[in-house]
Design an enzyme around this catalytic site. Structure first.
Site, PDB file in Angstrom:
ATOM      1  N   LYS A 112       0.565  -1.128   0.043  1.00  0.00           N
ATOM      2  CA  LYS A 112      -0.020   0.112  -0.440  1.00  0.00           C
ATOM      3  C   LYS A 112       1.098   0.908  -0.159  1.00  0.00           C
ATOM      4  O   LYS A 112       0.287   2.497  -0.642  1.00  0.00           O
ATOM      5  CB  LYS A 112      -1.102  -0.187   1.047  1.00  0.00           C
TER       6      LYS A 112
HETATM    7  C1  LIG Z   1      -4.572  -4.005   0.716  1.00  0.00           C
HETATM    8  C2  LIG Z   1      -3.528  -5.643  -0.064  1.00  0.00           C
HETATM    9  C3  LIG Z   1      -3.813  -6.858  -0.478  1.00  0.00           C
HETATM   10  C4  LIG Z   1      -5.561  -6.599  -1.411  1.00  0.00           C
HETATM   11  O1  LIG Z   1      -4.222  -5.874  -2.219  1.00  0.00           O
HETATM   12  P1  LIG Z   1      -6.114  -4.811  -3.136  1.00  0.00           P
HETATM   13  O2  LIG Z   1      -5.682  -4.591  -3.973  1.00  0.00           O
HETATM   14  O3  LIG Z   1      -7.434  -4.863  -2.266  1.00  0.00           O
HETATM   15  O4  LIG Z   1      -7.055  -6.366  -3.840  1.00  0.00           O
HETATM   16  C5  LIG Z   1      -2.952  -8.250  -0.478  1.00  0.00           C
HETATM   17  N1  LIG Z   1      -2.149  -8.015   0.222  1.00  0.00           N
HETATM   18  C6  LIG Z   1      -1.738  -7.009   1.089  1.00  0.00           C
HETATM   19  C7  LIG Z   1      -0.502  -7.530   2.299  1.00  0.00           C
HETATM   20  C8  LIG Z   1      -2.935  -5.581   1.364  1.00  0.00           C
HETATM   21  O5  LIG Z   1      -2.395  -5.510   2.138  1.00  0.00           O
END
Ligand SMILES: *Cc1c(COP(=O)(O)O)cnc(C)c1O
Length: 505
Positions: A112
């Site tokens: 993120k």
């Molecule tokens: C948020 C997240 C995801 C999922 O990503 P999306 O964009 O919501 O599909 C997968 N793995 C981790 C570690 C995350 O923090």
């Protein structure tokens, strides 16, 4: 480039406006109105660019209301050496067909950061461009990764404040400690008595309270969200798909123009949708493989054409993917139906009312031409963490392991030997309890704190504990406030120093 809502209407807004609003007034999501396409000559000229230069090149096509200088400033700040000391998005080769794209070298050790480092910069510039005088207040309920990444991104960014709510019973020890030690002049972190849904519902209640919005407005504040429904969060994710592709070209794994696959662990469908947009922009991509955990609502949708959230919710060891409403699927639907806002509106209304919707054969076929989807059980996820380590001496976190497991299923099912990049979304140290348990068994984690397990995992594997997670337990705790869900709005009022009589919320 202008943006329009997936639920129709004639209003088109600039990039700056779309970023500032987050969501369209009719509840739809903003999508670009024009195609951006890089042909083979463009790709050749982009292939040797650094991550930052590539970012500027791609972003300028989508953010035409920003000057190139403004884009450059956003990119330089977001992807600085200070934020990404070990490189921005390195790629590791596991086997002749499979490489891993590591998106967790940012300040909070989860993917993120790739978007939440730059979104605040976009927002700050968008305020300037649209001559916004109100301060933007970001409200976020988090089940773990988003909250910390948003706090790091927005800390001390001019013209913004951020308030994060986390559920007392819903985040790991490590995630909690990351948040309550957060520094910055404009940040607030609050624990909410309850689970993630309680916190999320509380935030929604604040957002939809018109009186409260008016009160904020009078005091010079605008509420907004850092969630992946914001186009400003999706756009930066397109960049790393291009960068990964060009890295494989540079490593002579492929030649320019060769198609590759991506496998993406999926929750809210944001990360994987960026892969779709990259493909649409001309990146040579064969299949995009969608990997779900036991909350496999999207995988089921892709095989049946029916999206049905009426099912048990599973708490898994890949918690960031424990989601039954994948918001960004709305953007995909809009695109594959040839921008049919009416269909999207009907589907979303049905999702709201009945918890499900179905699309026609043609739509699901065009989705299946591009995507392949499956899911991994808890046992399969743990087995994959162990087997990847045994086979390649490489550590994957549980989310990434879901991706690798589904990739294996894809190869068995299709026989496709196309080179594939598995997108790795978190450092294995961030989810060390599940990783140590998968590698060494339950006894190894018994009676150990997550901080002790960091050292245990590091000693067992010779992998270094990422700097942002080191000494976390020794940092000063700065945020101790705990509130009831019904007190959440009053807390915002106190933090923003709004007039007293409205604080009762
Ligand atoms: C948020 C997240 C995801 C999922 O990503 P999306 O964009 O919501 O599909 C997968 N793995 C981790 C570690 C995350 O923090």
């Amino acid at each position: 480039m202008l943006y329009e809502s997936t639920r129709g209407g004639t209003e088109r807004v600039s990039f700056a406006e779309a970023v500032k609003r987050g969501i369209a007034p009719n509840g739809g999501l903003y999508v670009p109105t024009e195609e951006v396409y890089f042909d083979s000559l463009d790709l050749a000229s982009m292939a040797t660019l650094s991550y930052k230069d590539l970012a500027c090149e791609i972003l300028k096509h989508f953010a035409g209301d920003f000057t190139e200088q403004q884009i450059r400033e956003c990119v330089e700040r977001a992807y600085s050496d200070e934020h990404f000391p070990e490189g921005i998005a390195p790629i590791s080769k596991l086997s002749s067909n499979l490489s891993v794209l590591e998106l967790w070298h940012g300040p909070t050790c989860a993917f993120k950061d790739m978007a939440l480092q730059i979104l605040p910069e976009f927002l700050s510039k968008s305020r300037e461009i649209t001559k916004e005088s109100d301060e933007i207040v970001i409200l976020t309920a988090t089940s773990g990764d988003t909250g910390k990444a948003a706090l790091e991104g927005f800390r001390d960014v001019e013209g913004t404040r951020i308030i994060v709510y986390y559920p007392v019973d819903g985040v790991s020890e490590m995630q909690k400690r990351q948040m309550i030690t957060q520094e910055g002049k404009n940040v607030s972190v609050l624990a909410v008595e309850g689970n993630f849904d309680d916190a999320q519902t509380g935030v929604k209640r604040i957002f939809t309270n018109q009186d409260f919005a008016a009160l904020c407005k009078t005091a010079g504040y605008k509420l907004s969200s850092a969630n992946s429904i914001n186009w400003g969060r999706l756009l930066p994710q397109i960049i790393y798909y291009f960068h990964a592709y060009f890295s494989l070209v540079q490593q002579e794994e492929i030649s320019l123009g060769t198609k590759i696959n991506f496998v993406v662990p999926t929750g809210n469908f944001g990360n994987i949708l960026a892969a779709y947009y990259a493909r649409k922009c001309g990146l040579p991509v064969n299949k995009i493989i969608c990997a779900a955990n036991s909350n496999n609502v999207v995988a089921d949708f892709m095989s049946t054409g029916t999206y049905d959230r009426n099912r048990p919710f599973h708490t898994t060891i890949s918690p960031a993917m424990d989601i039954l409403i994948s918001s960004n699927l709305e953007r995909l639907l809009y695109d594959v139906t040839g921008r049919d806002a009416e269909t999207v509106r009907d589907c979303m209304a049905s999702l709201q009312a009945q918890g499900c919707y179905s699309v026609d054969k043609k739509t699901i076929n065009s989705i299946n031409n591009i995507f392949w989807a499956s899911s991994a059980s808890e046992t399969q996820t743990e087995d994959t963490i162990r087997s990847v380590y045994e086979q390649y001496h490489y550590l994957v976190d549980p989310h990434t392991a879901v991706g690798v497991d589904v990739y294996d299923k894809y190869v068995i099912s299709t026989g496709d030997m196309t080179k594939t990049v598995a997108v790795s979304t978190a450092s294995p140290f961030k989810f060390n309890k599940s990783v140590v348990e998968a590698l060494l068994g339950q006894e190894a984690v018994a009676a150990q704190t997550e901080f002790e397990l960091l050292t245990a995992l590091s000693q067992h594997t010779d992998w270094e504990v990422p700097t942002p997670l080191q000494d976390l337990d020794k940092k000063e705790i700065l945020h101790k406030d705990v509130c009831q869900p019904k007190e959440m709005m009053a807390r915002v009022a106190t933090i923003l120093d709004l007039p007293q009589e409205e604080k009762k919320g």
